[in-house]
Design a protein around this motif. Sequence first.
Motif: not given
Length: 302
Positions: A231-240, A286-294
């Motif tokens: 997530w280069p906004l600006p320099a992150s790695l999102m860990l779900g 975030s969408r992937s996490l929600v739809e994974h649970w759903y």
Amino acid sequence: MTHPHLRMTVDPHDRVAVRRKDEAWLEDRWADPGSRVLVLSGTRVRPDDGRLDWVSPAEAPDGVRVLLGERDARAWFAVVTGPGLAKEGGDWFGIRDLLTPLADGTLDGGPMLLHAVGLAEWLFVTRFCPRCGGALEPRAAGHELVCTQCGRAQFPRTDPAVIMIVTSGEPGTDDERCLLGRQAVWPEGRFSTLAGFYEPGETLEDTVRREVAEETGVLVGEVEYFGNQPWPLPASLMLGFVGRATSTDIEVDRDEIEEARWFTRAELRAEAESGRLLLPRGVSISRSLVEHWYGGPLPGGW
């Protein structure tokens, strides 16, 4: 199901890191007209007819030359210039504007674009040596900055951040719920999973527990890793992660989170279909996490 955030990083390139200091190899590949170059003006790129505009080395302007790697038997570079090219005109876009076409497949080259923009962001904000304030000089094909005064090397920075869906109730039943929150600056109805930055000395699981407790007052016990997304906004790695709540009372902090709610699957579907609930679009983990649970796709989004 295939999670949309994974589509952004399919077909990764070979970064050939061992070649970043091989000047003879780099010059040979740069002289090859078959090599491809992505030009960045500051941190912005200019797609051409819905595709990334890769040019030959001879067509590339002056700038910081970055080796991205190899793919399809050719070398791929980026050239990072100042923001002047974008100011001269044309349709230049930041990475945030390109996330949706990357995720839905209408724009190719996701891994190399994320690589190039991430380095461009780092080069843009890393101007002086943090030890002595000296000038920095790019090395290792754009992957290091070395101080010209004290010799200290700087490397690209990535800030780890956790993003999590928190659940309560008997798993898989109609009564199971997920916890979503909204920030005060968002339009009415926009909700997302909770997220926050890692702090030194924590485990990632404890970061999940701390952030959820700080933002909503909900306590989390078991935490399970889900996946990650650059997530280069600006320099992150999102860990779900998926977290299991041990309490359900909500008390939002009114600082980062204005409102948080528990949703059953039926409520989630009904409110998304009616437009009362706006979830993140498929580009986000975030969408992937929600739809994974759903358990499947959901309508709408922002």
